[in-house]
Design a protein around this motif. Structure first.
Motif, mmCIF file in Angstrom:
data_model
loop_
_atom_site.group_PDB
_atom_site.id
_atom_site.type_symbol
_atom_site.label_atom_id
_atom_site.label_comp_id
_atom_site.label_asym_id
_atom_site.label_seq_id
_atom_site.Cartn_x
_atom_site.Cartn_y
_atom_site.Cartn_z
ATOM 1 N N TYR A 1 2.412 -1.721 0.913
ATOM 2 C CA TYR A 1 1.338 -1.051 0.172
ATOM 3 C C TYR A 1 -0.035 -1.567 0.584
ATOM 4 C CZ TYR A 1 -1.888 0.213 -3.512
ATOM 5 O OH TYR A 1 -2.994 0.686 -4.187
ATOM 6 N N THR A 2 -0.958 -0.604 0.754
ATOM 7 C CA THR A 2 -2.359 -0.935 0.930
ATOM 8 C C THR A 2 -3.204 0.197 0.360
ATOM 9 O OG1 THR A 2 -4.139 -1.400 2.515
ATOM 10 C CG2 THR A 2 -2.382 0.045 3.257
ATOM 11 N N ALA A 3 -4.292 -0.183 -0.264
ATOM 12 C CA ALA A 3 -5.221 0.809 -0.808
ATOM 13 C C ALA A 3 -6.390 1.049 0.138
ATOM 14 C CB ALA A 3 -5.733 0.361 -2.173
ATOM 15 N N ALA A 4 -6.339 0.437 1.339
ATOM 16 C CA ALA A 4 -7.448 0.532 2.285
ATOM 17 C C ALA A 4 -7.645 1.975 2.751
ATOM 18 C CB ALA A 4 -7.181 -0.378 3.473
ATOM 19 N N THR A 5 -8.903 2.351 2.923
ATOM 20 C CA THR A 5 -9.253 3.672 3.434
ATOM 21 C C THR A 5 -10.336 3.536 4.488
ATOM 22 O OG1 THR A 5 -10.967 4.055 1.763
ATOM 23 C CG2 THR A 5 -8.720 4.788 1.236
ATOM 24 N N VAL A 6 -10.454 4.539 5.327
ATOM 25 C CA VAL A 6 -11.544 4.646 6.288
ATOM 26 C C VAL A 6 -12.102 6.051 6.144
ATOM 27 C CG1 VAL A 6 -12.212 4.626 8.720
ATOM 28 C CG2 VAL A 6 -10.493 2.996 7.890
ATOM 29 N N GLY A 7 -13.372 6.150 5.813
ATOM 30 C CA GLY A 7 -13.958 7.460 5.567
ATOM 31 C C GLY A 7 -13.348 8.118 4.337
ATOM 32 N N GLY A 8 -12.823 7.290 3.425
ATOM 33 C CA GLY A 8 -12.191 7.817 2.223
ATOM 34 C C GLY A 8 -10.767 8.330 2.472
ATOM 35 N N LEU A 9 -10.257 8.125 3.679
ATOM 36 C CA LEU A 9 -8.909 8.570 4.029
ATOM 37 C C LEU A 9 -7.989 7.366 4.185
ATOM 38 C CD1 LEU A 9 -9.875 11.334 6.617
ATOM 39 C CD2 LEU A 9 -9.169 11.640 4.239
ATOM 40 N N SER A 10 -6.800 7.470 3.613
ATOM 41 C CA SER A 10 -5.875 6.348 3.539
ATOM 42 C C SER A 10 -5.335 5.950 4.911
ATOM 43 C CB SER A 10 -4.703 6.712 2.620
ATOM 44 O OG SER A 10 -3.729 5.706 2.641
ATOM 45 N N VAL A 11 -5.159 4.647 5.089
ATOM 46 C CA VAL A 11 -4.487 4.137 6.281
ATOM 47 C C VAL A 11 -3.052 3.735 5.945
ATOM 48 C CG1 VAL A 11 -6.641 3.306 7.265
ATOM 49 C CG2 VAL A 11 -5.226 1.755 5.910
ATOM 50 N N MET A 12 -2.621 3.996 4.716
ATOM 51 C CA MET A 12 -1.262 3.668 4.286
ATOM 52 C C MET A 12 -0.246 4.344 5.196
ATOM 53 S SD MET A 12 0.643 2.208 1.889
ATOM 54 C CE MET A 12 2.358 2.293 1.368
ATOM 55 N N GLY A 13 0.668 3.544 5.728
ATOM 56 C CA GLY A 13 1.689 4.056 6.624
ATOM 57 C C GLY A 13 1.475 3.658 8.066
ATOM 58 N N LEU A 14 0.245 3.245 8.438
ATOM 59 C CA LEU A 14 -0.051 2.882 9.820
ATOM 60 C C LEU A 14 0.324 1.429 10.094
ATOM 61 C CD1 LEU A 14 -3.563 4.524 10.372
ATOM 62 C CD2 LEU A 14 -1.380 5.250 11.357
#
Length: 802
Positions: free
Chosen positions: A344-357
């Motif tokens: 799990y991560t709540a990190a985003t870039v440009g408001g878009l999730s990086v969850m799964g990378l």
């Protein structure tokens, strides 16, 4: 019939007997059939029939020996004659006419026998029906009498009836009394009644007992049976009783025994029927619930196995923060976790999730020997793009996956992703679409694309991968993680990605592949400006996310918007919006090639427009089948147009003095008709057959448009046939038509075939076309060139009406 005794062994007879014998011999033998009935004279044609029919005694004996107690068949008689001929006898000839007549007579007799049997059976059925009728009438009469008798009972008689039951109960109790108790009861009884009173009461009891016995004996089964609903088995019991005598009165069961028997039988019947119904209803209900109530799935999803999701084994649901549980960031809600990082991560870039990378990646992969590995620069403009689309995956298109839409009738109005999700509701649509996302394009898809010789892949997706708005029925954000996983699969195979925003808020063209068919709500109508700004905001997020270093070498082509329908929009509005989009994307440090659609204005009309960005490429989509002038060309003319017409267009567009400049073809196919199901929208026919009724006179085509002008008739059956049924000439033409287009589009920046896979449309699927032998096994291995002399496919026998 006994055989005749030979004359020399006969006992002596008197004179009258011998005279009678002579008379019998003079009468002669009459030809008979196998049953002994007389037949006509069977002398051979041309024989003298005026002579006496009486045979000699020898002939008579020979004929007589042919008879027996069991008549011989015709074949047997003929065989016997042959035997007699060998012995020197000259019996009657059994010619073909004779045999035919015998068989006809025997057939007639057999028919008469069968008629007699049918008549006997008919009479038996009538007798059975009459017995049943009597059975029913008897039951009704006796039932009516019993009911009438009950109505006529006086209160005293009803009391006696109740007391009779009480007496029976008392009798049961008396059987359990001790000897002392019985003695005490007798003493009290004798004290209560005088001897004469006791005798009178005893006589009354005897009389009542006799009446009850008579009633039981007279009880007729058919009365209560008919009232309570008898069956055939009970009727048979009635007939048994009837045969025993009494006109249907039963000495088989008493009333109480009959009631108990019927009660048990009813219980068994009810239980049996219930079990049978459950055995039928439950499986059917399960199947129907899956078929009707369950959301439709693509054929790929139906055939795919459920993902194992083994990578969830190392984590616990409690590791997911409560605020994220049940959301798109909770991997335990994901249908498929294969090749995803489920930490799990709540990190985003440009408001878009990086969850799964995953945090690492490898850009050292080379797609094939003709192109550089990802970490090296691709020489766009001098090195042709040879790519393929993965259409119908993250943006549904009915002709690619008709299985989503064929479940519904015209009344349902399910024609695109908007109406599909509106019909299903969010929960069911989410289940259906995520299953499709997981199965339709997988790791093996990109491996197969690489094996076919491609170096680029165009991935269409829609705005709801990023966000949704109030009133949207679309499934929000789930396709986002599949887009990211697809890019990683492309990277692992050295394939560069063309990122294609296929559907914008409001729909930029009003076609089903934009998400919603109908009115264009982008830059048009009440919310046109709002939807234009929303699309810019989406590009702000996308460009921020894909400007990350991990995407620099793999997302090398960035599409601004697929097919804005500029012929139905204000040209300046589209140009101004495109300029703003370029500014937003470049501001966020996207260095990739930017691609914009030609808007169907024609390549020659783009000279002098949007020429400031040196890394901006014009994207044209070339199909002969959507143009009524081009679809009517004969096969050789279509091939010539692909070789020369599209080549000339590409060269003019590549020259900034006559066109825009850098030009590529983002979509094309080898289809020569628009016969494919749903290619012109769900429930709409084709230009080819002249039944394309869109409901709009300006867009409908109701006259056949194949090259024969419908003589012979334009038909779609052969174009839609399984490719194994294609003629050699048709296969040759399809192959050359595809190669001709590749050559033409490589005069510019290259091409992307539409599309990699479809459920059934072979002429739109590189995968299916390659398997059918109508596309090259490697994109650069070609056995035809536009420099070759073109065949006359009419002379090769290729029909022009399909």
């Amino acid at each position: 019939m006994a055989r005749d005794t030979p004359s020399h062994d006969r006992p002596p007879r008197d004179a009258p007997s011998r005279d009678r014998d002579r008379q019998r011999r003079r009468r002669g033998h009459k030809a008979t059939d196998s049953t002994g009935a007389l037949l006509r004279n069977t002398a051979a044609p041309g024989a003298d029939t005026s002579a006496s029919e009486s045979p000699s005694p020898r002939k008579q004996r020979a004929s007589t020996r042919a008879s027996s107690s069991n008549p011989l068949s015709v074949e047997g008689l003929a065989a016997l004659d042959k035997h007699n001929h060998k012995k020197g006898y000259k019996g009657y000839e059994y010619d073909e006419n004779y045999i035919k007549e015998v068989r006809e007579k025997e057939a007639r007799l057999e028919r008469e026998r069968m008629r007699e049997e049918r008549e006997v059976k008919r009479k038996e059925r009538e007798a059975e029906r009459e017995r049943r009728r009597v059975f029913e009438v008897d039951g009704r009469i006796r039932g009516d009498k019993r009911r009438e008798k009950r109505r006529d009972l006086t209160d005293d008689e009803r009391g006696d009836k109740r007391r009779s039951h009480t007496d029976d109960e008392r009798g049961d109790r008396r059987r359990h009394l001790t000897e002392e108790e019985r003695e005490e009861r007798r003493r009290r009884y004798e004290e209560r009644y005088t001897p004469s009173e006791r005798a009178e009461r005893k006589a009354k009891r005897k009389e009542k007992d006799g009446q009850r016995t008579d009633q039981k004996k007279r009880r007729v089964i058919s009365g209560p049976l008919l009232e309570e609903g008898g069956n055939d088995e009970e009727y048979e019991e009635y007939k048994v009783a009837e045969k025993r005598g009494g006109g249907g009165s039963s000495d088989v069961y008493t009333e109480e025994e009959w009631a108990r028997k019927k009660k048990r039988k009813k219980i068994f019947i009810i239980v049996g029927i219930s079990l049978l119904l459950l055995a039928i209803i439950i499986p059917v209900a399960v199947v129907l619930s899956k078929k009707k109530s369950g959301p439709p799935e693509s054929k790929a999803a139906e055939n795919a196995s459920t993902p194992g999701n083994k990578n969830l084994n190392g984590i616990s649901e409690s590791d997911i923060p409560k605020a994220a549980q049940g959301t798109v960031l909770d991997p335990f809600t994901w249908y498929d976790t294969l090749d995803f990082n489920v930490t799990y991560t709540a990190a985003t870039v440009g408001g878009l999730s990086v969850m799964g990378l995953n945090s690492t990646w490898d850009d050292s992969v080379q797609a094939n020997e003709n192109v550089p590995k990802l970490s090296d620069e691709f020489a766009y403009g001098s090195m042709p793009i040879r790519g393929v689309n993965v259409g119908g995956w993250l943006s549904l298109e009915p002709f690619i996956t008709p299985s989503f839409f064929e479940h519904y009738s015209t009344h349902d109005g399910v024609i695109d992703e908007y109406t599909l999700c509106s019909k299903l509701g969010l929960a069911k649509c989410t289940t259906s679409l995520e299953t499709h996302y997981s199965a339709f394009v997988q790791r093996e898809t990109f491996e197969d694309i690489r094996a076919a010789g491609f170096d680029h892949v165009r991935i269409p997706f829609s705005y709801w991968a990023v966000t949704t708005y109030e009133g949207d029925p679309y499934v929000p954000k789930i396709s986002w993680r599949y887009l990211l996983r697809g890019i990683e699969y492309a990277r692992q195979n050295g394939l560069r990605v063309n990122l294609d925003l296929h559907g914008a808020p409001g729909s930029q063209n009003g076609w089903n592949h934009s998400g919603r068919q109908g009115v264009i709500g982008w830059l048009n109508g009440t919310n046109g400006a709002l939807n234009a700004q929303r699309t810019l905001d989406i590009h702000g997020q996308l460009s921020t996310f894909f400007a990350q270093p991990r995407y620099k070498n793999v997302v090398t082509v960035y599409g601004i918007l697929n097919e804005p329908r500029m012929v139905a929009l204000n040209t300046n509005d589209v140009l101004n919006w495109t300029t703003k989009a370029i500014e937003v994307i470049r501001k966020n440090n996207i260095t990739a090639i930017l691609v914009f659609g030609d808007g169907f204005m024609g390549l020659d009309n783009w000279q002098g427009k949007l020429q400031d960005d040196p890394k901006l490429v014009l994207d044209v989509h070339q199909y002969v089948i959507f143009n009524t002038d081009q679809i009517k060309l004969k096969h050789t003319d279509k091939l010539n147009f692909a070789c020369k017409g599209w080549t000339a267009q590409t060269l003019r567009s590549q020259d900034k003095t006559t066109g825009f400049g850098p030009t590529m073809c983002g979509e094309w196919s080898q289809a020569d008709t628009d016969c494919t199901e749903y290619i012109n929208d769900v429930g709409v026919g084709s230009r080819w057959e002249g039944n394309m009724n869109t409901g709009n006179a300006s867009t409908s085509v109701l006259d056949p448009t194949c090259p024969t002008n419908n003589s012979p008739q334009c038909e779609c059956a052969d174009a839609n046939a399984d490719p194994s049924n294609y003629s050699d000439a048709y296969k040759k033409w399809l192959y050359q038509f595809s190669v001709a287009q590749m050559e033409s589009f490589e005069k510019g920046w290259g091409w992307f075939y539409w599309t990699w896979e479809t459920e059934a449309a072979t002429q739109w699927s590189w995968k299916l076309g390659m398997a059918a032998g109508i596309l090259p096994q490697k994109v650069w291995e070609r056995s035809f060139s536009c420099n070759d002399t073109l065949d006359d496919f009419g002379k090769l026998g290729l029909p022009e009406n399909y």
